[in-house]
Design a protein around this motif. Structure first.
Motif, PDB file in Angstrom:
ATOM      1  N   TYR A 290       0.893  -1.177  -0.381  1.00  0.00           N
ATOM      2  CA  TYR A 290      -0.166  -0.482  -0.249  1.00  0.00           C
ATOM      3  C   TYR A 290       0.664   1.522   0.117  1.00  0.00           C
ATOM      4  CZ  TYR A 290      -4.384   2.658   1.119  1.00  0.00           C
ATOM      5  OH  TYR A 290      -5.881   3.680   0.926  1.00  0.00           O
ATOM      6  N   ARG A 307      -8.275   9.471  -8.920  1.00  0.00           N
ATOM      7  CA  ARG A 307      -8.292   8.017  -9.214  1.00  0.00           C
ATOM      8  C   ARG A 307      -8.107   7.450  -7.437  1.00  0.00           C
ATOM      9  NH1 ARG A 307      -6.560   4.451 -12.497  1.00  0.00           N
ATOM     10  NH2 ARG A 307      -8.060   3.654 -12.489  1.00  0.00           N
ATOM     11  N   HIS A 308      -6.775   7.949  -7.110  1.00  0.00           N
ATOM     12  CA  HIS A 308      -6.491   7.552  -5.858  1.00  0.00           C
ATOM     13  C   HIS A 308      -5.984   8.179  -5.046  1.00  0.00           C
ATOM     14  CE1 HIS A 308      -6.404   3.698  -7.844  1.00  0.00           C
ATOM     15  NE2 HIS A 308      -5.712   3.664  -8.977  1.00  0.00           N
ATOM     16  N   GLU A 310      -6.811   8.816  -1.512  1.00  0.00           N
ATOM     17  CA  GLU A 310      -6.429   8.032  -0.695  1.00  0.00           C
ATOM     18  C   GLU A 310      -4.533   7.495  -0.504  1.00  0.00           C
ATOM     19  OE1 GLU A 310      -6.807   4.228  -3.614  1.00  0.00           O
ATOM     20  OE2 GLU A 310      -8.020   6.920  -2.766  1.00  0.00           O
ATOM     21  N   TRP A 337      -6.931  -2.950   1.893  1.00  0.00           N
ATOM     22  CA  TRP A 337      -7.080  -2.364   0.961  1.00  0.00           C
ATOM     23  C   TRP A 337      -8.496  -2.086   0.283  1.00  0.00           C
ATOM     24  CZ3 TRP A 337      -3.685  -0.816  -2.311  1.00  0.00           C
ATOM     25  CH2 TRP A 337      -2.554  -1.036  -2.060  1.00  0.00           C
ATOM     26  N   ASP A 340      -9.913  -4.522  -1.956  1.00  0.00           N
ATOM     27  CA  ASP A 340      -9.335  -4.184  -2.809  1.00  0.00           C
ATOM     28  C   ASP A 340      -7.822  -4.384  -3.611  1.00  0.00           C
ATOM     29  OD1 ASP A 340      -9.250  -4.459  -6.239  1.00  0.00           O
ATOM     30  OD2 ASP A 340      -9.833  -2.019  -6.277  1.00  0.00           O
ATOM     31  N   ARG A 343      -5.960  -3.072  -6.605  1.00  0.00           N
ATOM     32  CA  ARG A 343      -5.548  -1.532  -6.100  1.00  0.00           C
ATOM     33  C   ARG A 343      -4.619  -0.747  -7.154  1.00  0.00           C
ATOM     34  NH1 ARG A 343      -8.918  -0.230  -2.630  1.00  0.00           N
ATOM     35  NH2 ARG A 343      -7.678   0.904  -1.142  1.00  0.00           N
ATOM     36  N   GLY A 344      -3.885  -0.906  -5.778  1.00  0.00           N
ATOM     37  CA  GLY A 344      -1.940  -0.392  -6.325  1.00  0.00           C
ATOM     38  C   GLY A 344      -1.466  -0.710  -7.179  1.00  0.00           C
ATOM     39  N   ARG A 345      -1.434  -2.315  -6.989  1.00  0.00           N
ATOM     40  CA  ARG A 345      -1.320  -3.218  -9.100  1.00  0.00           C
ATOM     41  C   ARG A 345      -1.498  -3.018  -9.938  1.00  0.00           C
ATOM     42  NH1 ARG A 345       0.325  -8.735  -9.052  1.00  0.00           N
ATOM     43  NH2 ARG A 345       1.838  -8.018 -10.153  1.00  0.00           N
ATOM     44  N   ARG A 346      -2.738  -2.096  -9.925  1.00  0.00           N
ATOM     45  CA  ARG A 346      -3.397  -1.991 -11.269  1.00  0.00           C
ATOM     46  C   ARG A 346      -2.794  -0.491 -11.897  1.00  0.00           C
ATOM     47  NH1 ARG A 346      -8.282  -3.868  -9.132  1.00  0.00           N
ATOM     48  NH2 ARG A 346      -8.650  -2.137  -8.634  1.00  0.00           N
ATOM     49  N   GLN A 347      -2.401   0.639 -10.718  1.00  0.00           N
ATOM     50  CA  GLN A 347      -1.992   1.808 -10.762  1.00  0.00           C
ATOM     51  C   GLN A 347      -0.032   1.300 -11.257  1.00  0.00           C
ATOM     52  OE1 GLN A 347      -2.753   4.414 -11.703  1.00  0.00           O
ATOM     53  NE2 GLN A 347      -0.994   5.807 -12.117  1.00  0.00           N
TER      54      GLN A 347
END
Length: 372
Positions: A290, A307-308, A310, A337, A340, A343-347
């Protein structure tokens, strides 16, 4: 297409960039490189050294379609010394960093000779690639201030010329071999990984960690990164103060060791006051951590703040402590998370070399074809 790539500081992120692009490129690369130490000497002599190598290549019948270099080369000097047949070739200068805004401890420490090298290289290049929009904007602002200090003949048009020739092409990363695995019941494992220098604001990080400990929060700690002879004393003091929480500490001698230490943590934290891109945090995100970074520098761009949001805190100790306390609470419930975990890996996937190398390949082809 044949690319002559010149890297006067072939190590660290500079080496990782070239190696990653080459491995995923459809073009042929010839590399001229110098070892990654004594960077000031590299910037001073690399043009002469590489021009000598270029003449030998030319005399042996080798030809190229495009020239590429990083900001560590005086491109203008190289072009003046290179074989005459190569001087008209399109050229790209990639700015990993710049010497107008690279952090120095004291204002008088800045050697503007190196800033001029960056400026003349940018003006000599057919195109300039910056690793982030933040970096380009900061460079342009510093250039305007710098020109205002000159007694006369300031290159006031340089900023507009560089802006018109510049593009944003971030560095890529390889998909990691080690991915974080959630450990039920284990305390939240916090990671800080950066050069152990003042511009990374380690005192802010350790102030936040101290407050977490004083409030009774349970957590584990890893502090990674390269240290130097004059490293801040706060690292040694923090190592003693938090010795029972420490999992990994200091420089990891191998990439495998670093990857394993990275994947062992849950949250990657940055407190940087200066960062041209922030590839360490992207690597951590790719490994499943994270990310938590200050809302400044290139981080809102790299982490996609729209988009993020957070992933960003306000940049001071209070907001960092508050963010970490929230993550500790969520981790204790098994929902760090919030449903999800990818989420970080997609970014981070936006920065896979498999996604970025084709864009670089396309651009050098366009430059070779005269499409500016």
């Amino acid at each position: 297409m044949k690319i002559l790539a010149m890297e006067a500081y072939y190590g660290g992120s500079h080496q990782a960039f070239l190696d990653g692009w080459r491995q995923h490129s459809r073009h042929d690369f010839t590399l001229l490189t110098l070892p990654p130490y004594k960077w000031k000497w590299r910037m001073r002599h690399a043009a002469i050294t590489f021009a000598d190598e270029a003449r030998r290549l030319h005399d042996s019948g080798v030809s190229f379609d495009i020239l590429w270099c990083s900001d560590m080369l005086n491109l203008a000097s190289f072009l003046g010394l290179a074989p005459a047949a190569w001087r008209p070739l399109p050229s790209v200068c990639y700015f990993h960093e710049n010497q107008l805004t690279y952090p120095v401890r004291h204002k008088d420490d800045r050697d503007y000779h190196f800033a001029f090298t960056n400026i003349t290289s940018a003006l000599a290049a057919t195109e300039i690639w910056f690793n982030s929009a933040f970096h380009r904007g900061e460079f342009q602002e510093a250039l305007a201030v710098f020109c205002g200090k000159m007694p006369d003949h300031a290159p006031t048009e340089a900023g507009g010329t560089i802006e018109a020739r510049s593009r944003i092409l971030p560095p890529g990363i390889q998909p990691p071999d080690h991915i974080h695995q959630y450990q039920p019941g284990a305390p939240l494992h916090l990671l800080w990984a950066a050069r152990w220098e003042y511009d990374k604001a380690p005192e802010q990080f350790f102030a936040a960690i101290d407050r977490l400990a004083e409030s009774g929060c349970d957590f584990r700690l890893s502090v990674l990164g390269e240290s130097f002879k004059n490293r801040p004393e706060i690292f040694d003091k923090a190592r003693v103060r938090h010795r029972e929480r420490i999992v990994n500490w200091g420089y990891q001698e191998t990439s495998e060791g670093y990857a394993r230490a990275l994947a062992a943590a849950d949250v990657a934290i940055s407190t940087a006051r200066h960062e041209f891109f922030g590839i360490g945090l992207v690597e951590a995100m790719a490994a499943g951590l994270y990310p938590l970074a200050p809302r400044r520098l290139a981080y809102p761009e790299v982490l996609d703040a729209d988009r993020h949001p957070e992933f960003l805190y306000d940049g001071d100790v209070d907001s960092l402590v508050h963010a970490l306390q929230l993550l500790i609470e969520r981790h204790a419930t098994g929902d760090l998370w919030q449903g999800d975990a990818a989420r970080g890996r997609r970014q981070a996937e936006h920065y896979w070399w498999s996604a970025l190398a084709p864009a670089m390949d396309d651009r050098v082809e366009q430059l070779a074809d005269g499409a500016l």
